[in-house]
Enzyme design. Sequence first.
Site, PDB file in Angstrom:
ATOM      1  N   GLY A  54      -4.239 -10.385  -0.510  1.00  0.00           N
ATOM      2  CA  GLY A  54      -5.655 -10.434  -0.155  1.00  0.00           C
ATOM      3  C   GLY A  54      -6.041 -11.833   0.273  1.00  0.00           C
ATOM      4  O   GLY A  54      -5.162 -12.651   0.574  1.00  0.00           O
ATOM      5  N   CYS A  81       1.672 -11.458  -3.979  1.00  0.00           N
ATOM      6  CA  CYS A  81       0.942 -12.506  -3.265  1.00  0.00           C
ATOM      7  C   CYS A  81      -0.415 -12.799  -3.940  1.00  0.00           C
ATOM      8  O   CYS A  81      -0.441 -13.259  -5.069  1.00  0.00           O
ATOM      9  CB  CYS A  81       0.794 -12.124  -1.791  1.00  0.00           C
ATOM     10  SG  CYS A  81       0.330 -13.530  -0.772  1.00  0.00           S
ATOM     11  N   TYR A  82      -1.515 -12.495  -3.297  1.00  0.00           N
ATOM     12  CA  TYR A  82      -2.805 -12.719  -3.946  1.00  0.00           C
ATOM     13  C   TYR A  82      -2.868 -11.952  -5.271  1.00  0.00           C
ATOM     14  O   TYR A  82      -3.405 -12.437  -6.278  1.00  0.00           O
ATOM     15  CB  TYR A  82      -3.946 -12.269  -3.023  1.00  0.00           C
ATOM     16  CG  TYR A  82      -5.322 -12.332  -3.672  1.00  0.00           C
ATOM     17  CD1 TYR A  82      -6.044 -13.518  -3.693  1.00  0.00           C
ATOM     18  CD2 TYR A  82      -5.873 -11.204  -4.262  1.00  0.00           C
ATOM     19  CE1 TYR A  82      -7.300 -13.575  -4.296  1.00  0.00           C
ATOM     20  CE2 TYR A  82      -7.120 -11.247  -4.864  1.00  0.00           C
ATOM     21  CZ  TYR A  82      -7.832 -12.437  -4.883  1.00  0.00           C
ATOM     22  OH  TYR A  82      -9.063 -12.489  -5.478  1.00  0.00           O
ATOM     23  N   HIS A 168       6.354 -11.304  -0.284  1.00  0.00           N
ATOM     24  CA  HIS A 168       6.060  -9.909   0.049  1.00  0.00           C
ATOM     25  C   HIS A 168       7.334  -9.056   0.030  1.00  0.00           C
ATOM     26  O   HIS A 168       8.076  -9.055   1.003  1.00  0.00           O
ATOM     27  CB  HIS A 168       5.420  -9.831   1.445  1.00  0.00           C
ATOM     28  CG  HIS A 168       4.028 -10.357   1.465  1.00  0.00           C
ATOM     29  ND1 HIS A 168       2.936  -9.580   1.157  1.00  0.00           N
ATOM     30  CD2 HIS A 168       3.547 -11.600   1.705  1.00  0.00           C
ATOM     31  CE1 HIS A 168       1.843 -10.303   1.228  1.00  0.00           C
ATOM     32  NE2 HIS A 168       2.184 -11.539   1.558  1.00  0.00           N
ATOM     33  N   GLU A 170       7.532  -5.947   0.346  1.00  0.00           N
ATOM     34  CA  GLU A 170       7.379  -4.749   1.185  1.00  0.00           C
ATOM     35  C   GLU A 170       7.794  -4.973   2.632  1.00  0.00           C
ATOM     36  O   GLU A 170       8.001  -4.010   3.369  1.00  0.00           O
ATOM     37  CB  GLU A 170       5.925  -4.250   1.129  1.00  0.00           C
ATOM     38  CG  GLU A 170       4.880  -5.133   1.801  1.00  0.00           C
ATOM     39  CD  GLU A 170       4.395  -6.294   0.945  1.00  0.00           C
ATOM     40  OE1 GLU A 170       5.088  -6.660  -0.024  1.00  0.00           O
ATOM     41  OE2 GLU A 170       3.335  -6.858   1.256  1.00  0.00           O
ATOM     42  N   ASP A 226      -0.446  13.660  16.421  1.00  0.00           N
ATOM     43  CA  ASP A 226      -1.362  13.430  15.305  1.00  0.00           C
ATOM     44  C   ASP A 226      -2.449  14.498  15.213  1.00  0.00           C
ATOM     45  O   ASP A 226      -2.663  15.084  14.146  1.00  0.00           O
ATOM     46  CB  ASP A 226      -1.996  12.035  15.420  1.00  0.00           C
ATOM     47  CG  ASP A 226      -0.937  10.965  15.607  1.00  0.00           C
ATOM     48  OD1 ASP A 226       0.199  11.217  15.203  1.00  0.00           O
ATOM     49  OD2 ASP A 226      -1.247   9.895  16.173  1.00  0.00           O
ATOM     50  N   LYS A 366       3.668   6.902  11.597  1.00  0.00           N
ATOM     51  CA  LYS A 366       4.125   7.933  12.537  1.00  0.00           C
ATOM     52  C   LYS A 366       5.271   8.790  11.984  1.00  0.00           C
ATOM     53  O   LYS A 366       5.250  10.014  12.095  1.00  0.00           O
ATOM     54  CB  LYS A 366       4.578   7.244  13.832  1.00  0.00           C
ATOM     55  CG  LYS A 366       4.559   8.130  15.038  1.00  0.00           C
ATOM     56  CD  LYS A 366       3.156   8.335  15.511  1.00  0.00           C
ATOM     57  CE  LYS A 366       2.987   9.006  16.811  1.00  0.00           C
ATOM     58  NZ  LYS A 366       1.570   9.111  17.186  1.00  0.00           N
TER      59      LYS A 366
END
Length: 510
Positions: A54, A81-82, A168, A170, A226, A366
């Site tokens: 954040g 992180c934050y 991070h 991720e 979609d 996707k």
Amino acid sequence: MDKILVLDFGGQYNQLIARRVRSLNVYAEIKSFDHISVSKIKETGYKGIIFTGGPNSVYDERSPHYSKDILELNIPILGICYGDQLLAYMTNGKIVSAKNNSEYGRTELINQGGKLLEGVPDKSICWMSHTDYIKDVPEGFKITGTTKSCPCAAMENINKNFYGVQFHPEVTHTEYGMKILSNFIFDVCKCHPDWKMEDFAKSSIEKYKKELADKRVLLGLSGGLDSSVVALLLHKAIGKNLICVFVDHGLLRKDEGDYVEKIFKDKFDVNLIRVDAKNRFLTKLKGITEPEAKRKIIGKEFIEVFRTEAKKIGNIDVLSQGTIYPDVIESGKGSSAVIKSHHNVGGLPKDIGFKSIVEPLRDLFKDEVRAIGLELGLPEELVYRQPFPGPGLAVRIIGEITEEKIRIAQDSDAILREEFKKNGLDKLANQYFTVVTNTQSVGVMGDARTYGYTLALRAVTTDDFMTATWTRVPYEILEHISSRITNEVKGINRVTYDITSKPPATVEWE
Ligand code: XMP
């Protein structure tokens, strides 16, 4: 089913965190920190909580904070992180600013040993993006990872089950990011990997059965992946109360309008209204040659047609859209320069009288949407088909759009697609189409002079369509396609192949 809560403090990779957890077959849902209370978290029974990244500083009054009661729930927490700094702040650690020493990008992580970094080598690469850092770890925590300029790149308190990483995990740049996340999910939170993407479809259908009971829902269906997935999902939930409007602007690929109608009406019995608006669009586009002007006219006309249909239908409670997560990020870019004004079925008029919007795929990527599409029985051909822009063939016809040029674009595109499929090139190129240029040149056919359009073939290979390289199509196949097109498509006497990457070109010509 075990669930992980991704508590969103406004970082840019939050959806990615949820996606990575889901890829471990554990369901993760994202809730903004100001949209979920501690009691709701307790009641839901999450097996673990991830505090996301954040804004910069926990000491900034405007930065997001959360009630300390969350620490008493006895649910494992991982701060990223934050989120890591916030966890430290909430447990009385000391955070300072490294204004002149912020870390950004690839950084070497030294593993100091601990539960979260179990199995991560002594040295590996992680992805950093921070200015503040934890100077003093809170009582009960130990440092489990460091970098050259960050004394606490990872910390843990195994008694409380609180973990934090400054980097991070991720993002793919963090070499052992998935290992770290899986350590948290399985070894710390003790989750069972029993969630599948199909479960998302099932639970969404159940959810909308309840939420949208007796409501009339309107969906703009484009025939793209979609909106097609949303159509089937909601159709299974509320049947004929879902009304799909398919605006055929006459700029679709050859036979595409019929194909979409056949799939949704005949195969799935979806309540579908196909609006044949070709004449409306062509009238508005008459004499227009400037690319942006064409795009704007199409976008505006699309909304007008949709509005007219919605008024005819009347009494709509809910508008549904096929927004997926990358659309959300793209529209959030804000200040970046407008290269092309994209138009999609999204961004529909708000004045047609509906009370709320439902976007079932808003959190998904996707490939996740594809998995749901397959699960719902959408034909593979539709699930894996190449992207097709909202303004359709208009962006592939240079100069004024005429009936003749549309025919040329449709017929040549059909040949190109057929040949690509036959030769397996549809696996190599991510998007391929033809462009009717506005250039005419002299040719000879039989003994006669011709004066026809020059057609360009375009095929690109790309991961994300932000950058792309031109696809190396073998000469013999190019030759064959060129010969078929000049023989079979009236009005074309010359074919070229576009060998420009993006940048400097874009994928589409307009
Ligand atoms: P460009 O031409 O910008 O295209 O390099 C990148 C990708 O976006 C698609 N594209 C669009 N998609 N509405 C869409 O839904 C649009 O207005 C639009 N314009 C371009 C293009 O086909 C490629 O996949």
